[in-house]
Design a protein around this motif. Structure first.
Motif, PDB file in Angstrom:
ATOM      1  N   ALA A 159       0.821  -1.212   0.000  1.00  0.00           N
ATOM      2  CA  ALA A 159       0.000   0.000   0.000  1.00  0.00           C
ATOM      3  C   ALA A 159       0.854   1.261   0.000  1.00  0.00           C
ATOM      4  O   ALA A 159       1.960   1.289   0.530  1.00  0.00           O
ATOM      5  CB  ALA A 159      -0.903   0.015   1.231  1.00  0.00           C
ATOM      6  N   TYR A 160       0.296   2.309  -0.600  1.00  0.00           N
ATOM      7  CA  TYR A 160       0.842   3.662  -0.442  1.00  0.00           C
ATOM      8  C   TYR A 160      -0.323   4.588  -0.111  1.00  0.00           C
ATOM      9  O   TYR A 160      -1.303   4.661  -0.862  1.00  0.00           O
ATOM     10  CB  TYR A 160       1.546   4.154  -1.707  1.00  0.00           C
ATOM     11  N   HIS A 161      -0.187   5.324   1.003  1.00  0.00           N
ATOM     12  CA  HIS A 161      -1.260   6.236   1.412  1.00  0.00           C
ATOM     13  C   HIS A 161      -0.780   7.651   1.707  1.00  0.00           C
ATOM     14  O   HIS A 161      -1.611   8.513   1.984  1.00  0.00           O
ATOM     15  CB  HIS A 161      -1.999   5.665   2.621  1.00  0.00           C
ATOM     16  N   GLY A 162       0.535   7.904   1.679  1.00  0.00           N
ATOM     17  CA  GLY A 162       0.989   9.270   1.874  1.00  0.00           C
ATOM     18  C   GLY A 162       2.240   9.383   2.710  1.00  0.00           C
ATOM     19  O   GLY A 162       2.867   8.384   3.084  1.00  0.00           O
ATOM     20  N   ARG A 163       2.605  10.629   3.043  1.00  0.00           N
ATOM     21  CA  ARG A 163       3.872  10.933   3.708  1.00  0.00           C
ATOM     22  C   ARG A 163       3.703  11.626   5.062  1.00  0.00           C
ATOM     23  O   ARG A 163       4.691  12.070   5.636  1.00  0.00           O
ATOM     24  CB  ARG A 163       4.732  11.813   2.789  1.00  0.00           C
ATOM     25  N   GLU A 230      -6.542   0.775  -1.560  1.00  0.00           N
ATOM     26  CA  GLU A 230      -6.582   1.313  -2.917  1.00  0.00           C
ATOM     27  C   GLU A 230      -7.225   0.254  -3.807  1.00  0.00           C
ATOM     28  O   GLU A 230      -6.735  -0.874  -3.872  1.00  0.00           O
ATOM     29  CB  GLU A 230      -5.178   1.596  -3.418  1.00  0.00           C
ATOM     30  N   PRO A 231      -8.298   0.564  -4.520  1.00  0.00           N
ATOM     31  CA  PRO A 231      -8.936  -0.435  -5.387  1.00  0.00           C
ATOM     32  C   PRO A 231      -7.983  -0.985  -6.454  1.00  0.00           C
ATOM     33  O   PRO A 231      -8.086  -2.145  -6.832  1.00  0.00           O
ATOM     34  CB  PRO A 231     -10.095   0.328  -6.016  1.00  0.00           C
ATOM     35  N   GLU A 235       1.537   3.334  -6.071  1.00  0.00           N
ATOM     36  CA  GLU A 235       2.983   3.190  -5.885  1.00  0.00           C
ATOM     37  C   GLU A 235       3.393   1.735  -5.675  1.00  0.00           C
ATOM     38  O   GLU A 235       4.518   1.340  -5.973  1.00  0.00           O
ATOM     39  CB  GLU A 235       3.447   4.031  -4.691  1.00  0.00           C
ATOM     40  N   GLY A 236       2.492   0.924  -5.153  1.00  0.00           N
ATOM     41  CA  GLY A 236       2.800  -0.479  -4.894  1.00  0.00           C
ATOM     42  C   GLY A 236       2.992  -1.320  -6.131  1.00  0.00           C
ATOM     43  O   GLY A 236       3.446  -2.454  -6.038  1.00  0.00           O
ATOM     44  N   GLY A 237       2.618  -0.794  -7.308  1.00  0.00           N
ATOM     45  CA  GLY A 237       2.871  -1.528  -8.538  1.00  0.00           C
ATOM     46  C   GLY A 237       1.688  -1.664  -9.474  1.00  0.00           C
ATOM     47  O   GLY A 237       1.680  -2.544 -10.327  1.00  0.00           O
TER      48      GLY A 237
END
Length: 447
Positions: A159-163, A230-231, A235-237
């Motif tokens: 997952a990528y959700h932010g910084r 994320e549906p 960033e995860g691919g």
């Protein structure tokens, strides 16, 4: 497919290389960047842009590059779509800011009404506006916690959700997002994702059971405020879960009074060939987080969801000085109008069909392409050592560098650094997209 349906500026829609990439002016500007900008701000392709529109970005040296990145899925309707440019200019002339929490304005309300109308589900909804995807994700968690009176949050592998601190905890990848920045927020737990290329035949329903089993054993539904996913992972691919995975998760959440949050920051606003990626399987999230493509390049984000959940926080508990800035709101309304009036959902599907056909043809001749995947104008190839699923990050870097040198703006991603991703603006004309794929095909042959 129609040619450049969103109009765009009067820039020649051509790939034009007049210097090496980057050219001397860009190189000089990059040297200035090194002495003026914090080192932690990286630059993937240091060509300094002076104009952009349609399907090109033009740099300070006069090079015209084909844009397959859209500023990471932001300029979906184009870098300077006519409706957006006009709406922004009109709003700037009226006023730039008052702060909606102090003296409100109708643009904020209109954006909320539009989001309540177009996001999945016909239930009663409310929206709140923020500045960035990470800020909106963090506030979605706040809202879920206020509603459920629980604290735990479940997220997924890759997952990528932010910084921000909380969203770094929710993000899976260490470098460059998390390394050295801890300690992170507590009560964040990770479950396995459906990753068809690496799942050895595990279908969506089975993958969902696997994820739920981890959540129930390691967290407990009675402690869980929200599941955030994320549906289609960004960033995860660009991982597209197996069919049935998302609906099964959403059903489990409903059965256990857990808030199901769809992070559609990268997938929203026609990008995947539906208005939102959840629409591909008819999934109706409790809360949906949007940003990136929402305002054509202006900073704006939103959380939209069920009225009874959204209204859980106390008055004054949500907000921010710049959230729902009037200029960004004007841009967002113009983006939504552009998508609806110019058929950009269908345009994204057509772009996806063309890209999938061409990329699959390249794959057939190149065993280093493990998988072609994605939806609409959100496509990717995962690169591996031939005959295996072993990631090949070095090849990915080499291919991206070769594409940049040939005037293609392409991005990489993936937990293993081995995915080339393509996010063309929906304003790209057909001939330019075809040329980009021709160039890419030759790069695969030469690299």
């Amino acid at each position: 497919m129609s040619e450049n349906p969103t109009g765009g500026p009067q820039l020649p829609q051509e790939r034009r290389l007049v210097t090496a990439i980057p050219g001397p002016i860009s190189q000089e500007l990059q040297q200035r960047k090194t002495t003026a900008v914090a080192r932690g701000v990286g630059t993937m392709l240091p060509v300094y842009v002076v104009a952009a529109g349609g399907g090109v970005v033009v740099d300070a040296d006069g090079n015209s590059l084909i844009d397959l990145g859209s500023g990471i899925a932001v300029t979906t309707v184009g870098n300077s779509a006519p409706r957006v440019s006009s709406a922004v200019a009109e709003q700037v002339a009226a006023f730039t800011h008052t702060c909606f929490m102090i003296t409100p304005y109708d643009g904020y309300v209109e954006v909320a009404e539009a989001l309540n109308r177009i996001t999945p589900g016909s239930h009663d909804k409310r929206s709140v506006l923020f500045n960035s995807g990470a800020e909106a994700v963090e506030n979605a968690v706040k809202i879920a916690r206020a509603h459920t009176k629980r604290q735990a949050v479940a997220v997924f592998d890759h997952a990528y959700h932010g910084r921000t601190n909380l969203t770094m905890a929710m993000t899976a990848k260490n470098m460059p997002y998390k390394h050295g920045f801890g300690p992170f927020a507590a009560e964040v737990y990770r479950a396995p994702l459906s990753y068809p290329f690496r799942d050895s035949g595990v279908d969506g329903a089975e993958a969902a059971r696997r994820a739920v089993d981890v959540i129930e054993k390691q967290v407990g539904a009675e402690n869980l405020a929200a599941v955030v996913i994320e549906p289609i992972q960004g960033e995860g691919g660009f991982i597209v879960p197996a069919q049935g995975f998302l609906p099964a998760l959403a059903e489990w959440c409903r059965a256990n009074d857990v808030v199901f949050i769809a992070d559609e920051v990268q997938t929203g606003f026609a990008r995947t060939g539906e208005l939102f990626a959840c629409d591909h399987e008819g999934v109706v999230p409790d809360l949906i987080v949007t940003a990136k493509g929402i305002a054509g390049g202006l900073p704006l984000a939103a959380v939209t969801g069920r009225a009874e959940i959204m209204d859980a926080p106390h008055v004054g508990g949500l907000g921010g000085t710049y959230g729902g800035n009037p200029i960004a709101c004007a841009a967002a309304l113009a983006v939504i109008e552009t998508i609806e009036s110019e058929g950009l959902v269908a345009r994204a599907r057509a772009i996806g069909k063309l890209m999938h056909e061409r990329l699959t043809a390249i794959q057939a001749a190149d065993p280093r392409i493990g998988e072609v995947r994605g939806r609409g104008a959100m496509m990717a190839v995962e690169l591996v050592k031939p005959g295996s699923t072993e990631p090949d990050a070095d090849l990915t870097k080499a291919l991206a560098a070769a594409a940049h040198a040939q005037g293609l703006v392409v991005l990489t991603c993936g937990t293993y650094g081995n995915v080339l991703r393509f996010l063309p603006p929906l304003s790209i004309p057909d001939h330019l997209l075809t040329e980009a794929l021709d160039v890419l095909e030759q790069i695969f042959k030469d690299t």
